[in-house]
Scaffold this motif. Structure first.
Motif, short mmCIF file in Angstrom:
data_model
loop_
_atom_site.label_atom_id
_atom_site.label_comp_id
_atom_site.label_asym_id
_atom_site.label_seq_id
_atom_site.Cartn_x
_atom_site.Cartn_y
_atom_site.Cartn_z
N GLU A 266 1.01 -1.21 -0.17
CA GLU A 266 0.17 0.19 0.05
C GLU A 266 0.97 1.01 0.08
O GLU A 266 1.69 1.21 0.74
CB GLU A 266 -0.54 -0.27 1.33
CG GLU A 266 -1.78 -1.26 1.24
CD GLU A 266 -2.52 -1.41 0.08
OE1 GLU A 266 -3.17 0.55 -0.17
OE2 GLU A 266 -3.07 -2.10 -0.27
N THR B 45 3.96 -1.65 3.82
CA THR B 45 3.14 0.09 4.01
C THR B 45 4.39 0.94 3.23
O THR B 45 4.82 0.74 3.97
CB THR B 45 2.84 0.66 5.14
OG1 THR B 45 1.12 0.25 5.26
CG2 THR B 45 2.03 2.58 4.56
N MET C 38 -6.65 7.70 3.75
CA MET C 38 -8.44 6.84 3.74
C MET C 38 -9.82 7.33 3.78
O MET C 38 -10.10 6.44 3.00
CB MET C 38 -7.78 5.50 4.69
CG MET C 38 -6.22 4.62 4.30
SD MET C 38 -5.93 3.44 5.50
CE MET C 38 -7.38 1.86 4.67
N GLN D 91 -9.94 9.03 0.82
CA GLN D 91 -10.75 7.93 -0.43
C GLN D 91 -12.29 7.91 -0.34
O GLN D 91 -13.39 7.67 -0.86
CB GLN D 91 -9.45 7.06 -0.79
CG GLN D 91 -8.20 7.07 -0.70
CD GLN D 91 -8.20 8.48 -2.21
OE1 GLN D 91 -8.78 7.75 -3.17
NE2 GLN D 91 -6.77 8.21 -2.02
N SER E 3 -7.40 -0.25 -3.29
CA SER E 3 -6.07 -0.63 -2.16
C SER E 3 -5.14 -1.78 -3.45
O SER E 3 -5.84 -1.60 -5.00
CB SER E 3 -6.29 -1.46 -1.00
OG SER E 3 -6.80 -2.57 -1.49
N GLN E 4 -4.01 -1.71 -3.07
CA GLN E 4 -3.29 -2.33 -3.79
C GLN E 4 -3.44 -3.54 -3.97
O GLN E 4 -3.20 -4.06 -5.28
CB GLN E 4 -1.68 -2.41 -3.46
CG GLN E 4 -1.23 -0.50 -3.85
CD GLN E 4 -0.84 0.01 -4.91
OE1 GLN E 4 -1.94 0.28 -5.75
NE2 GLN E 4 0.24 -0.31 -5.70
N CYS E 5 -3.73 -4.69 -3.38
CA CYS E 5 -4.27 -5.70 -2.44
C CYS E 5 -5.81 -6.01 -3.83
O CYS E 5 -5.79 -7.20 -4.72
CB CYS E 5 -4.14 -5.86 -1.75
SG CYS E 5 -2.87 -6.16 -0.33
#
Length: 298
Positions: free
Chosen positions: A83, A154, A260, A263, A275-277
């Protein structure tokens, strides 16, 4: 086809450059603790998934060795598995509270400000970071050093105004706003006696400002200011007094939580955030869907 990083890329560190050992004044790097890398071969994970019995879960299968597969995996690898966040950092000296140009032109701050930077990150060489690592958009012309905080999952890149040089081509140092002006969250270290105004720098971003002010006896006050109604976030909501040992961690936690929360607001406005995941998982699903029929027909 042998794949070493798709199933698990724990053996592929996001930061492929090392902290600086020698930094000229006024900043010196903090002590660097080496973090060991845990290596797990992807084939081992694949074996466990293949042998395990999961109800209502599709079994893994081998992708064909083709240019199309290689292209799809290359696209996946362009998205980091960690992240990532980016925050702006401003220093306000005494008498500068209503002078945005003077704030941007600062190339150094007070000793307490310098100590604060050490508490929230480590200094890295920008040029090393340009080779495949996340720099938050920083380039060589943005200075020699950048401030970064990271752990196993992170990574935070700070756009520090005092680290970005003042260029003759930008008399008012607006080159610094190319980065800081596009950050949702900014951290302001205020050495002035007056309160910082979050609207000092006009921007559609900079929605949350985390203002840090030194008090007496190693105590600091943290104030959270926002341009919009931001959902509840932690670890503090509006104002809090902490000691120096807690300052760096709490400011970092506040910045990540605020980003966050912003967002979430953007999601409600129709600007989808993932998220990246989540992104990587969707890419895995797309790759599977793309090639499952081809594999079944072989």
């Amino acid at each position: 086809m042998v794949r070493r990083h798709t199933v698990s890329d724990v053996d592929k560190p996001v930061l492929q450059f090392t902290p600086l050992k020698d930094i000229p004044p006024p900043m010196s790097p903090p002590r660097i603790d080496s973090v060991g890398t845990h290596l797990i071969h992807p084939s081992f994970i694949f074996l466990q998934l293949n042998l395990a019995s999961f109800k209502d879960v599709e079994s893994p299968f081998k992708l064909p060795d083709s240019p199309k597969v290689t292209s799809a995996i290359s696209e996946l690898d362009r998205r980091l598995s960690m992240e990532i966040f980016k925050f702006g950092v401003l220093y306000v000296a005494r008498g500068q509270i209503n002078k945005p140009t003077d704030i941007l032109k600062n190339s150094y701050g007070s000793p307490l400000y310098t100590s604060f930077l050490r508490d929230i990150g480590e200094l890295y060489d920008v040029r090393e970071g340009l080779h495949g690592s996340y720099t938050g958009g920083l380039r060589e012309e943005d200075g020699d050093h950048m401030l970064i905080w990271k752990d196993d999952i992170t990574q935070v890149v700070y756009h520090v105004a005092t680290l970005i040089p003042n260029l003759d081509a930008y008399p008012n140092s607006v080159n610094k706003l190319l980065h800081i002006g596009n950050d949702y969250v900014i951290i302001v270290y205020n050495d002035d006696d007056e309160e910082y105004d979050i609207n000092l720098f006009p921007s559609d971003f900079n929605l949350v400002a985390i203002v840090v002010k030194s008090l007496d006896s190693d105590l600091y006050r943290i104030d959270i200011k926002s341009k919009v109604e931001v959902p509840l976030m932690g670890p503090i909501v509006r104002s809090y007094i902490v000691n120096k040992d807690q300052l760096g961690l709490i400011v970092l936690q506040c910045a990540i939580s605020a980003d966050m929360a912003v967002q979430r607001i953007k999601d409600e406005e129709g600007i989808q955030f993932s998220s990246q995941c989540e992104y990587r998982l969707e890419q895995f699903k797309k790759i599977r869907k793309m090639f499952v029929n081809c594999t079944n027909n072989e």
